[in-house]
Motif scaffolding. Structure first.
Motif, short mmCIF file in Angstrom:
data_model
loop_
_atom_site.label_atom_id
_atom_site.label_comp_id
_atom_site.label_asym_id
_atom_site.label_seq_id
_atom_site.Cartn_x
_atom_site.Cartn_y
_atom_site.Cartn_z
N LYS A 267 0.85 -1.19 0.00
CA LYS A 267 0.00 0.00 0.00
C LYS A 267 0.88 1.24 0.00
CE LYS A 267 -4.03 -1.90 2.44
NZ LYS A 267 -4.91 -1.75 3.62
N PRO A 268 0.78 2.08 -1.03
CA PRO A 268 1.64 3.26 -1.11
C PRO A 268 1.51 4.15 0.13
CG PRO A 268 0.49 2.93 -3.18
CD PRO A 268 -0.12 1.97 -2.20
N ILE A 269 2.63 4.68 0.59
CA ILE A 269 2.64 5.58 1.73
C ILE A 269 2.13 6.95 1.27
CG2 ILE A 269 4.00 6.63 3.56
CD1 ILE A 269 3.80 3.57 3.68
N ASP A 270 1.15 7.49 1.99
CA ASP A 270 0.56 8.78 1.63
C ASP A 270 1.30 9.90 2.34
OD1 ASP A 270 -1.05 10.85 0.80
OD2 ASP A 270 -2.66 10.42 2.23
N PHE A 271 2.28 10.48 1.64
CA PHE A 271 3.03 11.57 2.24
C PHE A 271 2.28 12.90 2.17
CE2 PHE A 271 6.35 8.49 1.22
CZ PHE A 271 7.10 8.50 2.38
N VAL A 272 1.14 12.91 1.48
CA VAL A 272 0.31 14.12 1.43
C VAL A 272 -0.17 14.47 2.83
CG1 VAL A 272 -1.83 15.13 0.52
CG2 VAL A 272 -0.40 13.71 -0.96
N SER A 273 -0.46 13.45 3.63
CA SER A 273 -0.93 13.69 4.99
C SER A 273 0.16 14.33 5.86
CB SER A 273 -1.39 12.38 5.63
OG SER A 273 -0.33 11.43 5.68
N PHE A 274 1.42 14.27 5.39
CA PHE A 274 2.53 14.90 6.12
C PHE A 274 2.86 16.28 5.58
CE2 PHE A 274 3.17 10.32 6.59
CZ PHE A 274 3.33 10.20 7.95
#
Length: 334
Positions: A267-274
């Motif tokens: 599952k791709p890591i969602d760096f948008v949330s960071f």
């Protein structure tokens, strides 16, 4: 004249309110310090280490051995994770081999180390503890995230005693070089990996704020009492600040024919949330996955395994996959 008197009275009132507010804040902070000191003392006393504290020179390292027989499986935790992060995995592995979990210097039940938190020092301290406890190889090294780099360094230093390596979504030594420019451009401090500075975390801990924020959550009780202590915040930041030295020590590594299994998240890591953009997030994910595949070149006997239902913490999302991967490797070696 009356206006001047009225203004002076108002200023005096504001001054008293301001001083009163400051006094209340200092009183609350003082109470918080007392509250945290007492709670921490009781919490540590009621949470003894499950393993042994082993003298490795300038401090004592907490090491927990389970199971019997050969080989010896060593579990190396990620940055910011103590030995209990593996949950039931050690118990399952202990049914067919010797299993070792431990806390790096400053983490969990281990004492604070005075030496720099470089990967080489960390690997040498673990090796010293193993020998003092007569926990012999051959070793199978299992490292998660940053712990994968420490496992690789252990394998580099003591290759004659290592028979297998499992990297679980392990950080690659070239990750910083590829991603630091993007993080700097986005306004992040890549050295601390998004964590607040240790002096802020230490202040929040010592004034009881961290404990208050976790009141009513039994799942975090051990974490607050054992893990989130000043020595841990110091150690984690020191590890991150020494990351460049750890990466450099791995730049020319080859495992030769030592079996290597590389588990990567599906599952791709969602760096948008960071706080990154979608484009930046995709770039970070692409670099990570490309470097997972590059890790296969470390050994002539390597295999890539995708944990399709997992994010970065495969050990929590798909523990059975981790257990089966290690078990299959043990059977192959035997």
């Amino acid at each position: 004249m009356n206006m001047e008197l009225q203004t002076k009275k108002q200023m005096n009132i504001f001054k008293k309110i301001w001083l009163g507010g400051i006094s209340v804040v200092f009183l609350l902070l003082a109470l918080g310090v007392v509250y945290e000191s007492i709670s921490s003392y009781i919490g540590v006393k009621n949470s003894p280490p499950p393993g042994q504290l082993v003298d490795v020179g300038d401090f004592k390292l907490h090491i927990h051995k389970q199971g019997t027989g050969s080989p010896t499986i060593i579990l190396e935790s990620a940055s910011g994770s103590a030995s209990n992060v593996w949950h039931d995995i050690p118990n399952e592995l202990a049914t067919f081999a010797t299993v070792v979990t431990y806390d790096r210097g400053g983490y969990g039940w281990s004492e604070k180390a005075s030496s720099d938190r470089t990967g080489v020092n960390i690997a040498k301290e673990l090796y010293s503890a193993l020998k003092k406890e007569d926990i012999e190889g051959p070793y199978i090294l299992v490292g998660h995230s940053l712990g994968g780099m420490y496992s690789r360094l252990f394998a580099k230093l003591y290759s004659d005693e290592v028979e297998g390596v499992v990297l679980i979504d392990s950080r690659h030594e070239g990750y910083s070089e590829k991603t630091n420019p993007l993080l700097l451009e986005a306004g992040f401090n890549p050295v601390l990996s998004g964590y607040p500075p240790k002096h802020i975390l230490n202040l929040l801990k010592q004034t009881g704020i961290i404990r208050i924020l976790n009141i009513g959550n039994p799942d975090t009780e051990t974490s607050v009492n054992i893990e989130m202590r000043p020595k841990f915040f110091d150690a984690r930041e020191d590890e991150l600040r020494n990351l460049a030295a750890t990466e450099a020590a791995l730049s020319d590594q080859s495992l030769g024919q030592i079996p290597l299994r590389v588990l990567t998240h599906g599952k791709p890591i969602d760096f948008v949330s960071f706080g990154l953009t979608e484009e930046q997030s995709r770039f970070m994910e692409d670099v990570w996955q490309q470097q997972q595949e590059q890790s296969l070149q470390l050994s002539s006997n390597s295999q890539l395994i995708v944990a399709k239902s997992s994010g970065h913490f495969i050990i929590h999302d798909q523990p059975e996959l981790v257990i089966n991967t290690i078990k299959n490797l043990v059977n192959e070696i035997r």
